[in-house]
Design a protein around this motif. Structure first.
Motif, short mmCIF file in Angstrom:
data_model
loop_
_atom_site.label_atom_id
_atom_site.label_comp_id
_atom_site.label_asym_id
_atom_site.label_seq_id
_atom_site.Cartn_x
_atom_site.Cartn_y
_atom_site.Cartn_z
N MET A 1 1.34 -1.13 -0.12
CA MET A 1 0.23 -0.01 -0.10
C MET A 1 0.89 0.79 -0.05
N ASP A 2 0.41 2.25 -0.67
CA ASP A 2 0.93 3.68 -0.25
C ASP A 2 -0.01 4.62 -0.35
N ILE A 3 1.12 5.71 -0.31
CA ILE A 3 0.19 6.72 1.18
C ILE A 3 -1.05 7.38 -0.09
N GLU A 4 -0.88 7.43 -0.39
CA GLU A 4 -2.23 7.60 -2.13
C GLU A 4 -3.61 6.83 -1.50
N ALA A 5 -3.62 5.29 -2.09
CA ALA A 5 -4.05 4.16 -1.25
C ALA A 5 -5.04 4.26 0.29
N PHE A 6 -3.25 4.87 0.88
CA PHE A 6 -4.24 4.85 2.37
C PHE A 6 -5.02 6.23 2.73
N ARG A 7 -4.24 6.89 2.07
CA ARG A 7 -5.33 8.46 2.05
C ARG A 7 -6.80 8.50 1.18
N GLU A 8 -6.44 7.69 0.04
CA GLU A 8 -7.98 7.31 -0.28
C GLU A 8 -9.19 7.00 -0.02
N TYR A 9 -9.10 6.17 1.07
CA TYR A 9 -8.88 4.83 2.02
C TYR A 9 -9.87 5.91 3.06
N CYS A 10 -9.02 6.66 3.80
CA CYS A 10 -9.43 7.04 5.45
C CYS A 10 -10.57 8.35 5.16
N LEU A 11 -10.52 9.20 3.33
CA LEU A 11 -10.94 10.27 3.01
C LEU A 11 -12.23 9.41 2.23
N ALA A 12 -12.52 8.16 2.58
CA ALA A 12 -13.84 7.49 2.18
C ALA A 12 -14.65 7.01 3.12
N LYS A 13 -14.17 7.80 4.20
CA LYS A 13 -14.96 7.42 5.68
C LYS A 13 -15.91 8.40 5.60
N PRO A 14 -17.76 7.77 6.26
CA PRO A 14 -18.11 9.06 6.17
C PRO A 14 -17.69 10.62 7.19
N GLY A 15 -17.62 11.91 7.20
CA GLY A 15 -17.39 12.72 7.51
C GLY A 15 -15.95 13.49 8.15
N THR A 16 -14.89 12.27 7.39
CA THR A 16 -13.58 12.34 7.22
C THR A 16 -12.99 13.42 6.91
N THR A 17 -12.03 14.38 7.48
CA THR A 17 -11.01 15.42 7.04
C THR A 17 -9.86 15.25 7.23
N GLU A 18 -8.88 15.55 6.50
CA GLU A 18 -7.84 15.44 6.50
C GLU A 18 -6.56 16.66 7.10
#
Length: 117
Positions: A1-18
């Motif tokens: 896994m790379d950081i972009e895949a990780f980032r996309e996965y996290c941001l797909a969760k409801p209400g998630t912000t970075e």
């Protein structure tokens, strides 16, 4: 896994912000303004911090060599997981889900309903 895949996965969760509240290298993912995951933008391989149930946190550290006490976090409630090492991506993503859920479950009911969790 790379950081972009990780980032996309996290941001797909409801209400998630970075955000980068600590410095320009530390990428933090939050739900309802509360952290559930963080990593270093420039050295993703150095680890991902995930919130964890205290009893499970200890168990995971004993079972997996790539799971360490949370770096710069409460060692009781956070683990640092070294990506692309001793656990498959699918398991790592399950831990991301669990971290997100731990934090989301503690939000006020009104806030949980507003973000759909």
């Amino acid at each position: 896994m790379d950081i972009e895949a990780f980032r996309e996965y996290c941001l797909a969760k409801p209400g998630t912000t970075e955000d980068t509240p600590f410095d320009e290298e530390t990428l933090v993912f939050k739900v309802g303004g509360k952290m559930f995951a963080l990593t270093n933008i420039n050295s993703f391989e150095a680890g991902i911090n995930l919130k964890c149930d205290p009893e499970l946190a200890e168990e995971l550290r004993e079972r997996y060599s790539c799971v360490l006490p949370g770096y710069h976090m409460s060692k009781k409630h956070w683990n640092t997981v070294l990506p692309n090492s001793c656990v498959p991506d699918a398991l790592l993503l399950q831990w991301v889900d669990a971290s997100y859920q731990l934090v989301a479950d503690k939000l006020p009911k009104v806030q949980r309903l507003a973000i759909g969790v």
